[in-house]
Scaffold this active site. Structure first.
Site, mmCIF file in Angstrom:
data_model
loop_
_atom_site.group_PDB
_atom_site.id
_atom_site.type_symbol
_atom_site.label_atom_id
_atom_site.label_comp_id
_atom_site.label_asym_id
_atom_site.label_seq_id
_atom_site.Cartn_x
_atom_site.Cartn_y
_atom_site.Cartn_z
ATOM 1 N N GLU B 186 -4.895 -22.897 106.340
ATOM 2 C CA GLU B 186 -4.290 -22.642 105.031
ATOM 3 C C GLU B 186 -3.893 -24.010 104.480
ATOM 4 O OE1 GLU B 186 -2.995 -19.282 103.778
ATOM 5 O OE2 GLU B 186 -4.496 -18.411 105.116
ATOM 6 N N CYS B 221 2.403 -24.589 98.058
ATOM 7 C CA CYS B 221 0.968 -24.893 98.088
ATOM 8 C C CYS B 221 0.226 -24.290 96.901
ATOM 9 C CB CYS B 221 0.342 -24.425 99.396
ATOM 10 S SG CYS B 221 0.983 -22.859 99.979
#
Lengths: 493, 480
Positions: B186, B221
């Site tokens: 990720e 993010c």
């Protein structure tokens, strides 16, 4: 169409590369590939539309869906092996195309005739921007692996699998590895009809000359049925391949080096006296490396230190290890596997208890009771490895899943009404702390399910309105309903 | 299920300590942390608990006609021993540790968590709490940095779950390749945002965008990294954005609820990005709100800052910002926006794409032209709060996904299982065996034409069908 219109050329190329009988190839390679393509065609409509999913209550109102989209440009790289050069090339390619990705196939250079045939046929049916073939070996593959791909799909050995994964890591390319291992088989003392057990195991061991990643590598046989199994296995082999197997339909080994490898494994047992095991059928004298022929061979009790028990056999040689109990079989498998995990585990038994006991104690990527290899023919099961036998899976809808990107999508209206007074924004301590409390409360709202039809939504709303109105204004609602009903009855009559 | 409940209890019973640790590490207001970290983690655990029954039993699937009679099923089992290794980042140290851990546990794997050493207080707290709720053979914590992580990566795991930067992601994936360990990465990137000329109510657009850019001080993010704004609504957006910032953080943001940057080095990095624009005259862009003078690296404070039209070669436009600095780039059309995104991404694929528009035509056009791992219309960041969507990257932003049932799938092994009876009757004369020639071969070929055998979900359905068949045949026979 490419496959169906060129079926004979395909069967002929497979025969030249592997000495595989046309019927075995037509079912085992061409047939299974067509079954997969047909399954993909039938699954596609379900994936063409976005899949609606529930939304968190916290985000209300929101609509969430999953869009199945192709992977990153330039597409997928499929590296295929020599043993089922058509199926293990075209089924991954089909999955890639089904998910909307352009695909490059690097077929095994060891299956030279099939590679050449594909290199000739593919450009006749596909633009190179959609499906292209690259012929070659290690240098070409290494160069291809230096590019970033949407996905690299590799079928082959663990040794090369590690290299492929390490290269792909440099470009953050995801990888599916379909590797191998030694797939153990256990014949319990309550096994079914021994003739059928023997036929199926011998078939699994000798189809494609034993060159199947999920071939039953070795057999653990309960001593109570050992003699019976050995007898029936020999009968099966004679029935299938005759007394002189070299004249039979038995498939050849892909090349001389591999044939020599398997033959030396047999010789190691033969030369070891009986300390390394005992040859009870076939043997190296019947083999002929120059014609890539390995005779079906049965070895009784080879020791764990022999080549046959250390490496994946990938040939028509069947070790049989007698055991006295299910527990002994489990221990043997644990010792032989060490830290590896096989692609398949096969158990022949009439009782589900024994089956479940073995299945639970011996990890494996796939599991079959009372048959071997057949899981690879299924377009509904996720076919892939575990641990040392690889990761990722494919076949049917699992191909679409693996070769697609599931793009999480949310739609939200953006009007002041749905800001709920802006409780998500700083400052958080406003309204004497009430704002913060309300924000925290939002996380307690349950998920909003998907209403599959706006009509269901309208119906539910009407029911709700009716319930509320009837509670608040029972008399008026009753009158209204009576008037409506009378009107309706009048219209009907 | 027991493990998940223990995890839930660990979070709920120690909520205050968790909120306090988050405040010490990130200066995060307890309300923001309670919803954004604790709340979202509990939502995930609850979703896993509700999904589990569906995966506890094997899933029956159709069998190929070729193999009839045959039963096929998929068993969801744990991954390879010793289990799952989760490496968590510093920005959402509770959620991005415990949600993957919950997924690993839900699928039946033991799990080792290496929390980020940069979020020191959260790491210390987890190290203290986890052994109180879990035996170390089920869930263990390892504290440390690069040396410890490198050592752990040398073991063969069932799966390694890494959240962090692309640079480190490549190292993790390369190490994992040596042991044939699958990896979920990720990662990050610069998530573009487009405000079309037909965008919805500008106040809401500005509020949501500013929130996305400043929540957790921009260290998300999937934060909207930069904004492409149609010139027709540019002035309106800038005006509303400034108003949003004042409303949320006041005139002196250092006294507000704005979170702090995780470390002074990271704060300095962001401030130098702002300074590069300030010192470049207007050739590199123009600061229209905030600025470096309002920042204070020693207290890890970066002031919310708006930068108008920074050039593509500036640090702010080259690297993921990960701070409360918002570049605004004017464009004349959605085509120009698409071109800009393609040029800025240059082969990378962002974690998210955000489009603010009233028309689905514009939305679909931009969504199709700009690949991204996730996609949101008229809001930002919210996809990460969903426990029903597969959350993960694409291309340079990573691979693999999780959340809810996707966690269970990603952390499980789907063991393909087939049961077949082994009686001579079902050998069909042994058509699959050599020798193949003649009629036998033709029969064998015919087998592949048999359609799939569907799953009969209940033996009662089967029984009823059988009765119906018997009745129909009997009725016909009697009629005759």
């Amino acid at each position: 169409r490419m496959i169906v219109e060129n079926k004979h050329a395909i069967l002929s190329a497979i025969f030249q590369d592997l000495g595989k009988h046309a019927i075995e190839a037509e079912v085992g390679e061409v047939g299974t590939t067509l079954i997969e393509i047909d399954e993909l065609l039938s699954q596609l409509p379900a994936y063409a539309k976005p899949q609606q999913v529930p939304s968190p209550g916290l985000l209300m109102p929101a609509f969430s869906e999953i869009r199945y989209e192709p992977l990153r440009s330039p597409g997928c790289l499929v590296i295929s092996p020599f043993n089922y050069p058509i199926n293990l090339s075209l089924v991954p390619v089909a999955g890639s195309l089904a998910a909307g990705n352009p695909v490059i196939l690097k077929p095994s250079e060891m299956a030279t005739n099939v590679a050449t045939l594909l290199a000739k046929l593919v450009p006749q049916y596909f633009e190179p921007s959609v499906f292209a073939i690259v012929e070659g070996g290690i240098p070409e593959t290494t160069q291809l692996l230096q590019h970033p791909w949407g996905l690299v799909f590799f079928t082959g050995s663990s040794r090369v699998g590690k290299i492929v994964a390490a290269q792909a890591a440099q470009t953050l390319t995801p990888v599916i590895l379909e590797l191998g291992g030694k797939s153990p088989t256990y014949i319990a003392k309550d096994c079914p009809d021994m003739r059928v057990v023997a036929d199926r195991i011998c078939w699994g061991k000798t189809v494609n000359g034993g060159q199947t990643c999920v071939a039953p590598d070795y057999v653990l046989c309960h001593r109570d049925v050992l003699d019976q199994f050995v007898k029936d296995a020999k009968k099966s082999l004679v029935r299938m391949y005759g007394e002189d197997a070299q004249k039979s339909n038995l498939t050849r080994i892909i090349n001389e080096d591999s044939a020599k490898r398997i033959i030396s494994g047999i010789k190691e047992v033969e030369l070891g006296g009986e300390s390394k095991g005992k040859m009870i059928y076939g043997g190296s004298k019947l083999c002929d490396a120059s014609s890539r022929f390995v005779a079906p061979t049965i070895v009784l009790g080879p020791t764990l230190g022999t080549q046959l028990m250390k490496e994946e056999i990938f040939g028509p040689v069947l070790p049989i290890i007698p055991v006295s109990s299910d527990e002994e079989a489990i221990e043997f498998i644990a010792k032989q596997q060490a830290v590896m995990t096989p692609l398949a585990l096969y158990v022949f038994t009439r009782s589900s208890c024994v089956f479940e006991k073995i299945a639970a104690s011996c990890p494996s990527a796939t599991l079959v009771r009372n048959d071997v290899i057949v899981q690879f023919g299924s377009p509904s099961l996720p076919i892939g490895g575990l641990g040392t036998s690889g990761y990722g899976c494919y076949h049917g809808k699992y191909s679409i899943d693996s070769f697609s990107h599931k793009r999480a999508t949310i739609y939200k209206p953006a009007t002041v009404a749905f800001e709920y007074g802006g409780v998500r924004y700083a400052p958080y301590d406003d309204w004497g702390g009430l704002k913060g409390k309300m924000f925290v409360m939002l996380t307690k709202i349950p998920k909003i399910p998907v209403l599959h039809s706006r009509w269901i939504g309208i119906a539910l709303l009407l029911i709700l309105v009716n319930a509320v109105a009837s509670t608040l204004f029972p008399v008026e609602m009753q009158e209204m309903k009576e008037t409506a009903f009378n009107l309706f009855a009048k219209i009907l009559s | 299920r027991t493990q998940l409940r223990a995890l839930r209890r660990m979070v709920v019973e120690n909520k205050q300590a968790i909120l306090s640790a988050l405040f010490q590490d990130l200066g995060k207001h307890p309300i923001e942390a309670e919803v954004g970290e604790v709340g979202t983690t509990l939502i995930e655990i609850d979703e896993l608990l509700s999904q589990l029954p569906a995966y506890a039993k094997p899933q029956q699937v159709p069998s190929p006609g070729l193999l009839a009679p045959c039963f096929s099923e998929i068993r969801y089992e744990p991954l390879r021993s010793p289990g799952v290794f989760v490496i968590a980042p510093c920005n959402y140290p509770v959620n991005l540790s415990l949600v993957p851990v919950a997924g690993a546990l839900a699928a039946g794997n033991p799990v080792v968590l290496k929390p980020s050493e940069m979020a020191k207080n959260v790491a210390s707290l987890l190290v203290k709490l986890v052994p109180e709720y879990f035996p170390s053979s089920v869930f263990a914590i390892v504290e440390g940095g690069i040396p410890e992580t490198t050592k752990l990566l040398q073991y063969p795991w069932g799966l390694i779950f890494f959240t962090g930067s692309s640079r480190v992601g490549k190292i993790v994936a390369a190490q994992a390749a040596q042991t044939l360990t699958p990896v979920i990465l990720e990662l990050g990137g610069k998530s573009p945002t487009y405000i079309a000329s037909d965008c919805p109510e500008m106040r809401v657009v500005a509020d949501r965008l500013i929130w996305g850019k400043t929540v957790n001080a921009g260290q998300t993010c999937v934060a909207p990294d930069y904004v492409l704004c149609h010139r027709d609504v540019l002035d309106q957006f800038i005006e509303e954005a400034k108003k949003s910032l004042v409303r949320m953080y006041g005139e002196d943001a250092q006294k507000s609820n704005l979170a702090r940057i995780i470390s002074t080095e990271s704060a300095k990095r962001i401030i130098s990005g702002i300074k590069e624009v300030e010192l470049g005259g207007e050739s590199k862009g123009k600061i229209i709100y905030g600025g470096s003078r309002l920042c204070d690296a020693s207290s890890r404070f970066v002031a919310p800052t708006l930068v108008l039209e920074p050039s593509l070669d500036t640090q702010l436009m080259r690297e993921e910002i990960f701070g409360p600095v918002l570049p605004i780039i004017p464009v004349n059309s959605s085509e120009e926006a698409i071109q800009f995104v393609a040029k800025q991404q240059a082969g990378m694929t962002p974690l998210a794409l955000y489009v603010f528009t009233r028309s689905s035509g514009t939305f679909e056009k931009v969504a199709a032209a700009c690949p991204s791992a996730t996609l949101v219309r008229n809001d930002v960041i919210v996809q990460f709060g969903s426990s029903s969507l597969p959350i993960g990257g694409l291309g340079s932003s990573g691979f693999g996904s999780y959340h809810g049932k996707y966690s269970i799938e990603s952390f499980s092994h789907r063991r393909a299982t087939i049961y077949k009876p082994a009686t001579a009757a079902f050998e069909f004369g042994g058509v699959r065996y050599a020798p193949y020639d003649g009629f036998k071969g033709e029969c064998f070929k015919m087998l592949t034409k048999i359609p799939q055998v569907r799953v009969l979900h209940s033996r009662w359905i089967l029984f009823t069908l059988l009765l119906a068949l018997v009745y129909a045949v009997g009725a016909l026979a009697i009629q005759q």
